[in-house]
Design a protein around this motif. Structure first.
Motif, short mmCIF file in Angstrom:
data_model
loop_
_atom_site.label_atom_id
_atom_site.label_comp_id
_atom_site.label_asym_id
_atom_site.label_seq_id
_atom_site.Cartn_x
_atom_site.Cartn_y
_atom_site.Cartn_z
N LEU A 205 5.28 -5.14 -6.49
CA LEU A 205 3.85 -5.17 -5.50
C LEU A 205 2.89 -4.17 -5.00
O LEU A 205 1.99 -3.86 -4.50
CB LEU A 205 4.38 -5.60 -4.04
CG LEU A 205 5.07 -6.74 -4.14
CD1 LEU A 205 6.06 -7.27 -2.93
CD2 LEU A 205 4.29 -7.98 -3.65
N MET A 206 4.32 -2.75 -5.07
CA MET A 206 3.07 -1.72 -5.36
C MET A 206 2.10 -1.01 -6.44
O MET A 206 1.39 -0.43 -6.54
CB MET A 206 4.26 -0.02 -4.98
CG MET A 206 5.08 -0.17 -3.54
SD MET A 206 6.20 1.17 -3.75
CE MET A 206 4.95 3.01 -3.75
N ALA A 207 2.68 -1.86 -7.54
CA ALA A 207 1.97 -1.42 -9.01
C ALA A 207 1.30 -1.93 -8.80
O ALA A 207 -0.45 -1.57 -9.89
CB ALA A 207 2.54 -2.11 -10.54
N ILE A 208 0.09 -2.94 -7.63
CA ILE A 208 -0.87 -3.46 -7.64
C ILE A 208 -1.81 -3.18 -6.22
O ILE A 208 -2.95 -3.52 -5.80
CB ILE A 208 -1.12 -4.42 -7.98
CG1 ILE A 208 -0.04 -5.33 -6.73
CG2 ILE A 208 -1.46 -5.13 -9.38
CD1 ILE A 208 -0.35 -7.28 -6.83
N GLY A 209 -0.87 -1.86 -5.85
CA GLY A 209 -1.02 -1.83 -4.17
C GLY A 209 -2.09 -0.77 -4.53
O GLY A 209 -2.46 0.08 -5.77
N ALA A 210 -2.68 0.42 -3.69
CA ALA A 210 -3.44 1.62 -3.25
C ALA A 210 -3.05 2.61 -2.02
O ALA A 210 -2.46 1.71 -1.21
CB ALA A 210 -4.73 0.79 -3.44
N PRO A 211 -3.78 3.67 -2.29
CA PRO A 211 -3.13 4.79 -1.02
C PRO A 211 -3.84 3.77 -0.28
O PRO A 211 -4.85 3.09 -0.18
CB PRO A 211 -3.83 5.35 -1.62
CG PRO A 211 -3.95 5.50 -2.93
CD PRO A 211 -4.44 4.53 -3.35
N SER A 212 -3.95 3.47 0.98
CA SER A 212 -4.37 3.39 2.46
C SER A 212 -5.11 4.63 2.77
O SER A 212 -4.01 5.13 3.45
CB SER A 212 -3.31 2.72 3.32
OG SER A 212 -3.66 2.10 4.23
N MET B 260 0.70 -1.54 0.13
CA MET B 260 -0.28 0.18 0.29
C MET B 260 1.14 1.69 0.21
O MET B 260 2.28 0.96 0.36
CB MET B 260 -0.65 -0.01 1.53
CG MET B 260 -1.61 -1.33 1.26
SD MET B 260 -2.60 -1.69 0.11
CE MET B 260 -3.99 -0.23 0.43
N ARG B 261 -0.15 2.52 -0.04
CA ARG B 261 0.78 4.15 -0.53
C ARG B 261 0.56 5.04 0.38
O ARG B 261 -0.99 4.62 1.21
CB ARG B 261 0.74 4.36 -1.84
CG ARG B 261 1.44 3.07 -2.94
CD ARG B 261 1.51 4.02 -4.54
NE ARG B 261 0.16 4.31 -5.28
CZ ARG B 261 -0.30 3.16 -5.85
NH1 ARG B 261 -0.42 2.06 -5.91
NH2 ARG B 261 -1.87 3.88 -6.22
N ARG B 262 1.69 5.91 0.89
CA ARG B 262 1.30 6.69 1.40
C ARG B 262 0.42 8.18 0.70
O ARG B 262 -0.20 7.47 -0.89
CB ARG B 262 2.65 7.60 2.31
CG ARG B 262 3.05 6.58 3.12
CD ARG B 262 4.32 7.39 3.67
NE ARG B 262 4.94 6.25 4.07
CZ ARG B 262 4.74 6.07 5.54
NH1 ARG B 262 4.25 6.73 6.44
NH2 ARG B 262 6.14 4.85 5.97
N ASP B 263 -0.14 8.82 1.24
CA ASP B 263 -1.06 9.53 -0.22
C ASP B 263 0.04 10.17 -0.33
O ASP B 263 -0.25 10.69 -2.13
CB ASP B 263 -1.21 11.27 1.21
CG ASP B 263 -3.23 10.55 2.43
OD1 ASP B 263 -3.08 9.23 1.40
OD2 ASP B 263 -2.95 11.27 3.29
N ASP B 264 1.01 10.63 -0.80
CA ASP B 264 2.27 11.07 -1.05
C ASP B 264 2.45 10.04 -2.26
O ASP B 264 3.92 10.51 -2.99
CB ASP B 264 3.20 11.61 -0.75
CG ASP B 264 4.01 10.67 0.18
OD1 ASP B 264 4.26 9.75 0.37
OD2 ASP B 264 5.28 11.30 0.95
N GLY B 265 2.40 9.34 -1.78
CA GLY B 265 2.75 7.72 -2.85
C GLY B 265 3.73 6.64 -2.69
O GLY B 265 3.98 6.52 -3.28
N GLN B 266 4.19 7.55 -1.91
CA GLN B 266 5.67 6.16 -0.88
C GLN B 266 5.35 5.45 -0.85
O GLN B 266 3.94 5.18 -0.23
CB GLN B 266 6.29 7.33 -0.06
CG GLN B 266 7.20 7.75 -0.40
CD GLN B 266 7.88 9.33 0.79
OE1 GLN B 266 8.74 8.03 1.25
NE2 GLN B 266 7.84 10.01 0.43
N VAL B 267 5.25 4.36 -0.51
CA VAL B 267 5.32 3.25 0.18
C VAL B 267 4.88 3.14 1.62
O VAL B 267 5.81 3.73 2.33
CB VAL B 267 5.96 1.64 -0.60
CG1 VAL B 267 7.93 1.96 0.71
CG2 VAL B 267 6.13 0.03 0.52
N ARG B 268 4.03 2.30 2.31
CA ARG B 268 3.89 3.13 3.49
C ARG B 268 4.74 1.31 4.16
O ARG B 268 4.87 2.24 5.38
CB ARG B 268 1.93 2.08 3.75
CG ARG B 268 1.18 3.25 3.30
CD ARG B 268 -0.12 2.58 3.56
NE ARG B 268 -0.41 2.41 4.98
CZ ARG B 268 -1.32 3.64 5.97
NH1 ARG B 268 -1.33 5.02 5.03
NH2 ARG B 268 -1.18 3.25 7.37
#
Ligand code: SF4
Ligand code: SF4
Length: 179
Positions: free
Chosen positions: A154-161, A65-73
């Motif tokens: 893994l981030m490519a199929i992730g989403a903002p959390s 999953m990603r943060r609001d700014d697109g970085q990995v959580r």
């Protein structure tokens, strides 16, 4: 209650096995011919044109999953790697430029050939950084290397959390919101 099964007494013809073997060949031949000429009776799924629906509890591949700014959580705390019974998560941590974040993974890799899709990594993660809810089936590959899912993959199929860091949810966010 015990079920009583009647036993067939062995006679000479049975013990010689010739007749029984011929009966077996007859059954296999009949099934073979039926499968060739009576395809409607064959329970074969013509994959990939036809696909059987997955069970409702199927979760699919991991996603980061990603943060609001697109970085990995992910904060590279190693809890998922520690909880993983297949020992298939590799993480290399580095110091983050933001003192509020502390660490991030420079390498995050899951060996999908070793993974048993148990979901322990998702349960262990304190900040909703990794999930097993993509609904995407792992695809076959020609090399073992291609089965190692890296951080970008893994981030490519992730989403903002929208989860609060630390695992507390502002609202229900579970379940395939990247599709
Ligand atoms: S699903 Fe289970 S086996 Fe796969 S990476 Fe997560 S903890 Fe490890
Ligand atoms: S438990 Fe979560 S935050 Fe910790 S390393 Fe694993 S994915 Fe990253």
């Amino acid at each position: 209650m015990a079920k009583v099964v009647s036993r067939i007494e062995p006679d000479f013809a049975r013990q010689a096995y010739v007749v029984e073997a011929l009966k077996g060949v007859g059954i296999v031949t009949r099934q073979f011919v039926r499968n060739i000429f009576g395809r409607k009776d064959t329970p074969t799924v013509q994959y990939p044109e036809e696909r059987k629906p997955y069970a409702a509890r199927f979760r699919g591949r991991h996603r980061l999953m990603r943060r609001d700014d697109g970085q990995v959580r992910c904060v590279a705390c190693m809890l998922c790697a520690t909880a993983c019974p297949a020992n298939c998560i590799g993480i290399v941590a580095a110091e983050h430029g933001n003192p509020d974040i502390e660490k991030y993974p420079t390498r995050f890799e899951i060996d999908l050939l070793k993974c048993i899709y148990c979901g322990f990594c998702e349960e262990a993660c304190p900040c909703d950084a990794i999930r097993l809810d993509s609904g995407i089936h792992s695809v076959p590959s020609m090399t073992r290397r291609d089965q190692k899912a890296g951080v970008l993959n893994l981030m490519a199929i992730g989403a903002p959390s929208i989860a609060m860091q630390g695992g507390e949810f502002k609202a229900e966010s579970h379940g395939g919101d990247s599709h």
